[in-house]
Design a protein around this motif. Structure first.
Motif, PDB file in Angstrom:
ATOM      1  N   LEU A   1      -3.258  -7.542  -2.805  1.00  0.00           N
ATOM      2  CA  LEU A   1      -2.121  -8.002  -1.994  1.00  0.00           C
ATOM      3  C   LEU A   1      -2.165  -9.514  -1.804  1.00  0.00           C
ATOM      4  O   LEU A   1      -1.143 -10.185  -1.914  1.00  0.00           O
ATOM      5  N   ALA A   2      -3.348 -10.043  -1.531  1.00  0.00           N
ATOM      6  CA  ALA A   2      -3.488 -11.490  -1.339  1.00  0.00           C
ATOM      7  C   ALA A   2      -3.084 -12.241  -2.604  1.00  0.00           C
ATOM      8  O   ALA A   2      -2.370 -13.252  -2.537  1.00  0.00           O
ATOM      9  N   ALA A   3      -3.523 -11.745  -3.764  1.00  0.00           N
ATOM     10  CA  ALA A   3      -3.179 -12.394  -5.026  1.00  0.00           C
ATOM     11  C   ALA A   3      -1.673 -12.330  -5.276  1.00  0.00           C
ATOM     12  O   ALA A   3      -1.065 -13.310  -5.706  1.00  0.00           O
TER      13      ALA A   3
ATOM     14  N   GLY B   1       2.463   1.449  -3.384  1.00  0.00           N
ATOM     15  CA  GLY B   1       1.522   2.376  -2.756  1.00  0.00           C
ATOM     16  C   GLY B   1       0.218   1.692  -2.389  1.00  0.00           C
ATOM     17  O   GLY B   1       0.166   0.487  -2.167  1.00  0.00           O
ATOM     18  N   ARG B   2      -0.833   2.466  -2.363  1.00  0.00           N
ATOM     19  CA  ARG B   2      -2.139   1.984  -1.934  1.00  0.00           C
ATOM     20  C   ARG B   2      -2.620   0.817  -2.793  1.00  0.00           C
ATOM     21  O   ARG B   2      -2.576   0.878  -4.015  1.00  0.00           O
ATOM     22  N   GLN B   3      -3.111  -0.225  -2.100  1.00  0.00           N
ATOM     23  CA  GLN B   3      -3.605  -1.420  -2.788  1.00  0.00           C
ATOM     24  C   GLN B   3      -4.777  -2.004  -2.021  1.00  0.00           C
ATOM     25  O   GLN B   3      -4.863  -1.872  -0.791  1.00  0.00           O
ATOM     26  N   ARG B   4      -5.631  -2.675  -2.743  1.00  0.00           N
ATOM     27  CA  ARG B   4      -6.716  -3.435  -2.105  1.00  0.00           C
ATOM     28  C   ARG B   4      -6.135  -4.697  -1.485  1.00  0.00           C
ATOM     29  O   ARG B   4      -5.159  -5.259  -1.980  1.00  0.00           O
ATOM     30  N   ALA B   5      -6.785  -5.159  -0.454  1.00  0.00           N
ATOM     31  CA  ALA B   5      -6.355  -6.393   0.214  1.00  0.00           C
ATOM     32  C   ALA B   5      -6.388  -7.571  -0.753  1.00  0.00           C
ATOM     33  O   ALA B   5      -5.515  -8.448  -0.709  1.00  0.00           O
ATOM     34  N   THR B   6      -7.369  -7.587  -1.653  1.00  0.00           N
ATOM     35  CA  THR B   6      -7.457  -8.690  -2.611  1.00  0.00           C
ATOM     36  C   THR B   6      -6.264  -8.688  -3.566  1.00  0.00           C
ATOM     37  O   THR B   6      -5.774  -9.751  -3.948  1.00  0.00           O
TER      38      THR B   6
ATOM     39  N   LEU C   1       4.558  -8.044   2.418  1.00  0.00           N
ATOM     40  CA  LEU C   1       3.474  -7.065   2.328  1.00  0.00           C
ATOM     41  C   LEU C   1       4.020  -5.649   2.408  1.00  0.00           C
ATOM     42  O   LEU C   1       3.602  -4.768   1.644  1.00  0.00           O
ATOM     43  N   LEU C   2       4.948  -5.436   3.318  1.00  0.00           N
ATOM     44  CA  LEU C   2       5.536  -4.112   3.466  1.00  0.00           C
ATOM     45  C   LEU C   2       6.305  -3.708   2.204  1.00  0.00           C
ATOM     46  O   LEU C   2       6.229  -2.562   1.766  1.00  0.00           O
TER      47      LEU C   2
ATOM     48  N   LYS D   1      -8.002 -14.688   1.308  1.00  0.00           N
ATOM     49  CA  LYS D   1      -8.509 -13.434   1.887  1.00  0.00           C
ATOM     50  C   LYS D   1      -8.430 -13.436   3.407  1.00  0.00           C
ATOM     51  O   LYS D   1      -8.104 -12.416   4.023  1.00  0.00           O
ATOM     52  N   ALA D   2      -8.763 -14.558   4.023  1.00  0.00           N
ATOM     53  CA  ALA D   2      -8.749 -14.618   5.492  1.00  0.00           C
ATOM     54  C   ALA D   2      -7.344 -14.409   6.043  1.00  0.00           C
ATOM     55  O   ALA D   2      -7.153 -13.666   7.014  1.00  0.00           O
TER      56      ALA D   2
END
Length: 181
Positions: free
Chosen positions: A93-95, A86-91, A78-79, A101-102
């Motif tokens: 990153l999960a993909a 840069g900036r990303q939505r959690a979705t 993740l890091l 998502k959890a």
């Protein structure tokens, strides 16, 4: 010999013996595979990837604990992604990481509690949040990543830079293929 390699292998440096087994035919879809019908190159690939992945997991665990002792090893990816993109939505990153998502929410919450990431509203969609590295997160991660790259330079010092580039290209191609499923 190093881990993943056996003396007497039929494919130099592959760790796979070529006695017995007979290679597979020209068919792309072979259905259920018995060990004897698998091409030796794919057995060698499996063996070497297994060793590489085992070592990478151990290394990532060490590296992420240097960023912060309370982090899980899965946080390193993740890091890396946040530092590179840069900036990303959690979705997103999960993909990219390949988790639900959890799981992503839990991992991001832990990173946020440690002050390594922060969230801000997505200007394109007020219902969504963007995740980014904080200054502290960027500094700590940068120090660890620099150390990791220096280690690669040491470990691959005998390689030609073209070989390093080719390895990176092939791994990128493999990763893209895996992403597409």
């Amino acid at each position: 010999m190093g881990e993943g390699h056996r003396a007497g292998s039929g494919v130099p440096g592959s760790g796979v013996d070529q006695d017995g087994g007979g290679g597979g035919g020209d068919s792309v879809d072979r259905g259920p595979v018995d060990r004897g019908s698998v091409d030796q190159e794919f057995l060698a690939l499996e063996r070497e990837l297994t060793v590489l992945l085992r070592r990478a997991r151990a290394s990532s665990g060490e590296m992420v604990r240097e960023v912060h002792p309370d982090l899980e090893s899965s946080a390193y990816g993740l890091l890396v992604r946040l530092e590179e993109r840069g900036r990303q939505r959690a979705t997103e990153l999960a993909a990219y990481i390949g988790v639900g998502k959890a799981t992503m929410s839990r991992q991001l919450r832990a990173l946020e509690e440690l002050g390594l990431v922060a969230r801000e509203p997505d200007p394109a969609d007020g219902r969504a949040w963007l995740v980014h590295l904080t200054d502290v997160g960027r500094e700590r991660f940068g120090t660890v990543r620099d150390a990791r790259r220096a280690r690669y330079v040491r470990e691959l010092a005998s390689w030609d830079r073209g070989e390093v580039a080719e390895l990176a290209r092939l791994l990128h191609r493999l990763n893209r293929g895996v992403e597409r499923g």
